[in-house]
Design an enzyme around this catalytic site. Sequence first.
Site, PDB file in Angstrom:
ATOM      1  N   SER A 193     -37.592 -47.619  33.231  1.00 50.26           N
ATOM      2  CA  SER A 193     -37.272 -46.193  33.163  1.00 50.26           C
ATOM      3  C   SER A 193     -35.799 -45.974  32.881  1.00 50.26           C
ATOM      4  CB  SER A 193     -37.628 -45.509  34.489  1.00 50.26           C
ATOM      5  OG  SER A 193     -37.263 -44.143  34.429  1.00 50.26           O
TER       6      SER A 193
ATOM      7  N   LYS B 133     -44.588 -47.693  38.143  1.00 52.68           N
ATOM      8  CA  LYS B 133     -44.022 -46.859  37.069  1.00 52.68           C
ATOM      9  C   LYS B 133     -44.887 -45.611  36.839  1.00 52.68           C
ATOM     10  CE  LYS B 133     -41.381 -45.301  33.924  1.00 52.68           C
ATOM     11  NZ  LYS B 133     -41.760 -45.139  32.579  1.00 52.68           N
TER      12      LYS B 133
ATOM     13  N   GLU C  71     -41.919 -37.710  38.507  1.00 53.39           N
ATOM     14  CA  GLU C  71     -41.093 -37.117  37.435  1.00 53.39           C
ATOM     15  C   GLU C  71     -41.721 -35.789  36.966  1.00 53.39           C
ATOM     16  OE1 GLU C  71     -40.025 -39.900  34.159  1.00 53.39           O
ATOM     17  OE2 GLU C  71     -40.962 -38.457  32.822  1.00 53.39           O
TER      18      GLU C  71
ATOM     19  N   HIS D 204     -44.021 -43.293  39.537  1.00 51.81           N
ATOM     20  CA  HIS D 204     -42.673 -42.778  39.207  1.00 51.81           C
ATOM     21  C   HIS D 204     -42.818 -41.597  38.246  1.00 51.81           C
ATOM     22  CE1 HIS D 204     -39.412 -42.530  36.235  1.00 51.81           C
ATOM     23  NE2 HIS D 204     -38.581 -42.914  37.180  1.00 51.81           N
ATOM     24  N   ASN D 205     -43.637 -41.777  37.228  1.00 50.66           N
ATOM     25  CA  ASN D 205     -43.798 -40.710  36.240  1.00 50.66           C
ATOM     26  C   ASN D 205     -44.501 -39.491  36.829  1.00 50.66           C
ATOM     27  OD1 ASN D 205     -42.651 -42.602  34.565  1.00 50.66           O
ATOM     28  ND2 ASN D 205     -44.002 -42.169  32.847  1.00 50.66           N
TER      29      ASN D 205
HETATM   30  C1  6PG Z   1     -38.895 -42.919  31.926  1.00 51.58           C
HETATM   31  C2  6PG Z   1     -39.847 -41.877  31.458  1.00 51.58           C
HETATM   32  C3  6PG Z   1     -40.490 -42.269  30.185  1.00 51.58           C
HETATM   33  C4  6PG Z   1     -41.155 -41.079  29.483  1.00 51.58           C
HETATM   34  C5  6PG Z   1     -42.623 -40.953  29.818  1.00 51.58           C
HETATM   35  C6  6PG Z   1     -43.151 -39.604  30.196  1.00 51.58           C
HETATM   36  O1  6PG Z   1     -39.061 -43.267  33.077  1.00 51.58           O
HETATM   37  O2  6PG Z   1     -37.995 -43.328  31.180  1.00 51.58           O
HETATM   38  O3  6PG Z   1     -40.833 -41.648  32.420  1.00 51.58           O
HETATM   39  O4  6PG Z   1     -41.315 -43.342  30.440  1.00 51.58           O
HETATM   40  O5  6PG Z   1     -40.452 -39.948  29.658  1.00 51.58           O
HETATM   41  O6  6PG Z   1     -43.256 -41.405  28.683  1.00 51.58           O
HETATM   42  O7  6PG Z   1     -43.351 -38.837  29.077  1.00 51.58           O
HETATM   43  P1  6PG Z   1     -44.344 -37.622  28.900  1.00 51.58           P
HETATM   44  O8  6PG Z   1     -43.677 -36.447  29.561  1.00 51.58           O
HETATM   45  O9  6PG Z   1     -44.387 -37.486  27.410  1.00 51.58           O
HETATM   46  O10 6PG Z   1     -45.669 -37.944  29.480  1.00 51.58           O
END
Ligand code: 6PG
Length: 470
Positions: free
Chosen positions: A131, A185, A192, A188-189
């Site tokens: 990430s 991960k 996010e 994590h997303n």
């Molecule tokens: C990171 C991000 C990266 C990306 C994802 C999510 O940790 O660097 O999470 O992996 O931003 O692909 O993207 P989407 O919003 O397009 O699902």
Amino acid sequence: MANSLYDFGMIGLGVMGRNLLLNMADHGFSVIGFDKDASKTAALESAATAGTNVKGVAELATMVQMLERPRKLMMLVPAGQPVDDVIASLLPLLEQGDVVIDGGNSHYTDTLRRVKYLREKGIHFMGIGVSGGEKGARTGPSIMPGGDLEAYAKVRPMLEAIAAKVKDTPCVAYLGKEGAGHYVKMVHNGIEYAIMQLISECYEMLQQGAGLNNDQLHEVFKSWNDGVLQSFLVEITADIFLKNDDKTSQRLVDVISDKAGSKGTGKWTSQDSMELPVAVPVIDTAVAMRTLSGFKEQRTQAAQLYAEPENKIHATADMWIKQVHDALYFATILSYAQGLAMLHEASRELQMEIPLPEVVKVWRGGCIIRSSLLEVFTQAYQQNTNLPNILLDKGVAYLVKSVEANTRSVVAQAAQAGIPVAGLMSALSYFDAFRTERMPTNLIQAQRDYFGAHTYQRIDMPGTFHTEWQ
Ligand code: 6PG
């Protein structure tokens, strides 16, 4: 070139692959990258720091032959079939003991399958979450490796060299068995997605509720980033409000369509939480709101049909900004709490042995969800390495309670004024359910038994019961 064999190989020289490889070269490793697209191999070589050992090739076999044994190589290609395609072309070229890393956002079940498949052939396959975007890849990402410990030992020095550092500690650690790296991960997303949703709700509340313009929004987020909300996502949000559009005289943020995209990792987190099961409603809501944003035509029609409520925010602008700040802090903690609770459950249920104290340390730097809160959580896990939910930590509880009243006030006022704050409401509702010893779900049990003889348990005696309700 001094040594004819390279330390590390990269398959796929897109933005992430190129920058990670250049980062390795900057740390003294000799590296080689493969991409069929000649412009990408050229871009790799031309972006290399003077004096570093970087080569780009257009043949996979050439790259594999030029790697030191046992070979260490990573692929950064789109998740799904492309990863299997790369594995298929690599297999005839590899030897026992070689280490192949998938550094993309693959689904952990695919990683599990690939680990097993390649293990039978004597190849170590590791799923590693990376990430930090383009800049992070080049200057220090957060790295989430999982899988074979023996293989990790072989790549550990490289990963530690290139990872972001917090207080001299590299933001990389072994995070569990088999598909654990990609699982961490994925979560994590999910977090996010949740925090991005919450920030967008605050943006709306500050615009509508306090009438802030982009310059003022910049100032507010900038000051928030100087305090307890310090985080990468708040920091970039402050920057975004100042960016001018090069096609009009407006700010860029004002001309960007509100249809949000996604590549699926947030959805996977929600889907998997339900499989476990564990409740991550802020993440679910964040996924749902991105989906709803795509229904633009229906929303446009509905906007004609339903008038906005006449109620306005009753707090003064300064008070409102402070309350919204506190609500964001509250809901951000709740987002991490849900994601980390999911990892706790997954670790046990899927036998991945994910060390949560290490996860929060790895997330302190380099990644998209890095924030000063990760220090708080690191301390919480120091108190109890097996904490099932960080809301049960006394230090975290103190912080949550300190902003609880303002969060309630924000949710109530936003509801009155018709400002959609689904993420925030969801965080508060989860909190209220989580801190309740007795939920109203006894009634659901009664209903299930009434219409379907699904049985229920009693609070006053052991056993399973059924009642003829009619
Ligand atoms: C990171 C991000 C990266 C990306 C994802 C999510 O940790 O660097 O999470 O992996 O931003 O692909 O993207 P989407 O919003 O397009 O699902």
